[in-house]
Every structure is written in structure tokens, then in C-alpha cells.
Design an enzyme around this catalytic site. Structure first.
Site, PDB file in Angstrom:
ATOM      1  N   THR A 192      26.924  34.747  45.065  1.00 36.07           N
ATOM      2  CA  THR A 192      27.489  35.701  45.830  1.00 36.07           C
ATOM      3  C   THR A 192      26.455  36.599  46.775  1.00 36.07           C
ATOM      4  O   THR A 192      25.369  36.608  46.537  1.00 36.07           O
ATOM      5  CB  THR A 192      28.560  36.913  45.042  1.00 36.07           C
ATOM      6  OG1 THR A 192      29.312  36.010  44.114  1.00 36.07           O
ATOM      7  CG2 THR A 192      29.306  37.685  46.082  1.00 36.07           C
ATOM      8  N   GLY A 224      37.743  34.206  42.483  1.00 33.68           N
ATOM      9  CA  GLY A 224      37.063  35.031  41.944  1.00 33.68           C
ATOM     10  C   GLY A 224      37.105  36.521  42.378  1.00 33.68           C
ATOM     11  O   GLY A 224      38.055  37.028  43.156  1.00 33.68           O
ATOM     12  N   THR A 233      28.176  41.414  41.835  1.00 29.48           N
ATOM     13  CA  THR A 233      28.014  40.058  41.871  1.00 29.48           C
ATOM     14  C   THR A 233      27.792  39.758  40.389  1.00 29.48           C
ATOM     15  O   THR A 233      27.655  40.441  39.660  1.00 29.48           O
ATOM     16  CB  THR A 233      26.358  39.753  42.484  1.00 29.48           C
ATOM     17  OG1 THR A 233      26.084  38.521  42.126  1.00 29.48           O
ATOM     18  CG2 THR A 233      25.488  40.751  42.278  1.00 29.48           C
ATOM     19  N   GLY A 234      28.137  38.410  40.253  1.00 34.16           N
ATOM     20  CA  GLY A 234      28.122  38.008  38.668  1.00 34.16           C
ATOM     21  C   GLY A 234      29.282  37.157  38.202  1.00 34.16           C
ATOM     22  O   GLY A 234      29.890  36.485  39.125  1.00 34.16           O
TER      23      GLY A 234
END
Ligand code: GLY
Length: 322
Positions: free
Chosen positions: A192, A222, A242-243
Site C-alpha cells: 500500500t 481490503g 498500511t498492513g
């Protein structure tokens, strides 16, 4: 002598001028790339912050985050836009979202296949429709109708890497997915891109864009399409995550940081508290957060091995692989 008396409400009508700031991430994760590739990623995110800064100077926070993110989408180097990873069926499905803290309006797209800059499409959803989120074919049709450029074919480098990884890890289309968090960790990927900005008028904005998780199931959407999860902005704070998308959706991480800031926590403290809580609940290697507050304080917090970030604002300018 003539005296000049300022009207008593002068300070109310005088526009407040803020220090602007722009903070970007190029993904968190466990990137084990050769030094040359890391240097290249740092160069890309450094250029992205300079590019976005021009729009802070002349425009607004929302323009700055859109331009920074679309620059990173076009780099072909990070997991967003033309650099996006492929799903298990071998094609790209992209998500993006943004939020304007002043109007508290948001726009997002999920699972788009042929739009080169999903973040620009998300802005059209926010500005020109009554909706917050469009997915799949309907979203791509809007992009076409509005004349947005099409996504180019994946690069040979990406395809070769995809086939190699697919052959190595595939054990069946659906059982595979349950394992792909562990695989993503083993492959060493960043995830991302995102941006948060504060403009001279005190407006905050947040934007994110992604190809999602490497070898995800077709149709998976997501956190980057979900306001409050992958991104959030209000009058007090702007946050971009992010992740692992599933963890970020379940934790509503960006919204939780904003709520803590509105209760008086500094944005760095709030981000650390949420990252620690996510780590307790879902484990390490799951999240990275960046944020800016209305007081122009910045935050970077993550439980992954690395995060790629760049910044320009009153504290100077930097691009780093942490
Ligand atoms: N954080 C991006 C994704 O999981 O889709």
C-alpha cells in the site's frame, strides 16, 4: 492623532494560516530487498513528497494527498497502481480511498481492474456522486466515462515474479488464501501507499491506494477502500494505514486514532496505543500508521519490520526506510 481601532471580531474573521505538512508512506512490511532496490524505493517516495508539496503550496490538502498517491501509483515500483501485486488468478484488483477532514466527505473504490489511478477515481466518487464507495465493473465504468487513463499491462518483472511465487506456494485457489499472510511475510513485501496532509487553511486530508495482498482471492477488498479502517480525516487529525487489510478493517485503526486525538492524546501517542493494541489482538507484522494533527504534529507507528516514509513540513524534509 488618528487612532486605528481593530474591530473586536477581527481575529475571528482573519483567516488562520497554518504551517502546512505532508507525510507519505510507501507501505509497511518485511521487505528483504537488495540495498539497490531499497535506495530506489526511498528515491521514489522522496520524489513523491516533493511532487505533492507543489499542490500544498498552490492548492489544498486533498489535492496534495491525491497527487502524492497518484505519483506513487504511477511509479510502478510500489504496491499500488501499475506496480500492484497480482491476485491468485493472475490479474490486478486495486483499492483506493480518501477523506477530506473539513467536509468529512469520503470516496473509495474497490476491486478496480482497468483504471490506472484508482485514487483519482475515488476523488470523483467523493466529489461527483452521492455515494462513498463503488466497486468492480461499475467503478471502472465511471473511470472510463470520466476519461481516466487505463491501467497498463503488468511489467515482465512482476509477471515473472508472480509465476515463480504462484508455482512455489499454490496449494489450491481457496486453501491458499488462508496461508497468504505467512507467505507475504516470507516473501518480504511492502504494502500500500498513503498520504496525509495539512494545508495552510488548517484542512486535513488522507488518501491510500493498493494492489492489496499478494495472491489474494479474486473479489477480495481490503482496508484501503474502507473509511475509518485504511484512512480517516476530520478537523483534528488525518490518518493513513498500511498492513494486513483484514486486521485493519477489524480494528478500524484509523478511526480509533482519530477518536483518541479528539480526546486530547497527541497523534504519536494515539498511533502507538492503537498499534500496540492491534499487536496484542492480532500479532506483530500487521499494521503501520502515519498521521498528522491540526497542530502540525506528525506520527509514524508500526509493528512490521519496516516502513517506507517521507515528509515535508516545518521540521524539514526526509525520505527513509525505517
Ligand atoms: N493494506 C492493504 C490491503 O490489505 O489490502
Amino acid at each position: 492623532m488618528k487612532t486605528f481601532i481593530l474591530p473586536i471580531n477581527m481575529f475571528k474573521v482573519w483567516p488562520t494560516m497554518n504551517h502546512p505538512a505532508l507525510l507519505l508512506h510507501g507501505g509497511a512490511g518485511s521487505w528483504r530487498a537488495p540495498r539497490g532496490l531499497i535506495d530506489e524505493a526511498v528515491r521514489v517516495i522522496g520524489e513523491a513528497v516533493e511532487h505533492g508539496w507543489r499542490f500544498i503550496e498552490t492548492g489544498s490538502a486533498i489535492e496534495a494527498v491525491v497527487e502524492s498517491v497518484s505519483f506513487m501509483e504511477d511509479s510502478g515500483f510500489l504496491n499500488a497502481g501499475s506496480g500492484s501485486v497480482l491476485n491468485i488468478a493472475g490479474y490486478r484488483e486495486l483499492d483506493a480511498g480518501l477523506m477530506d477532514g473539513r467536509s468529512m466527505r469520503a470516496g473509495s473504490v474497490g476491486g478496480v481492474k482497468v483504471t490506472r489511478n484508482p485514487i483519482k477515481l475515488a476523488k470523483i466518487v467523493m466529489d461527483e456522486t452521492d455515494h462513498v464507495m463503488l466497486v468492480g465493473e461499475g467503478a471502472d465504468r465511471l473511470a472510463k466515462a470520466r476519461g481516466l487513463p487505463e491501467l497498463e499491462e503488468p511489467s515482465r518483472r512482476l509477471l515473472e515474479r508472480y509465476v515463480e511465487q504462484l508455482n512455489k506456494y499454490r496449494v489450491g485457489e481457496y486453501s491458499f488464501y488462508l496461508r497468504n499472510r505467512a507467505i507475504a511475510k516470507e516473501l518480504g513485501l511492502l504494502d500500500t501507499v498513503g498520504a496525509v496532509a495539512l494545508d495552510r487553511n488548517g484542512a486535513l486530508a488522507s488518501a491510500v491506494s493498493t494492489g492489496g495482498i499478494w495472491l489474494k482471492m479474486p473479489g477480495r477488498v481490503g482496508d484501503s477502500a474502507i473509511p475509518g479502517a485504511g484512512f480517516y480525516a476530520d478537523m483534528d487529525a488525518a490518518i493513513a494505514a498500511t498492513g494486513v487489510g483484514e486486521v485493519i478493517i477489524l480494528s478500524m485503526a484509523s478511526l480509533r486514532v482519530a477518536l483518541l486525538v479528539s480526546q486530547g492524546y497527541s497523534i504519536q501517542k494515539a498511533s502507538e496505543l492503537i498499534v500496540n493494541w492491534v499487536t496484542e489482538k492480532w500479532g506483530p507484522g500487521t499494521i503501520g500508521l502515519i498521521g498528522l494533527s491540526k497542530r502540525c504534529e506528525e506520527a509514524i507507528a508500526f509493528n512490521t519490520e519496516h516502513i517506507l516514509v517521507s515528509y515535508k513540513g516545518p521540521k524539514g524534509i526526509f525520505a527513509k526506510f525505517l
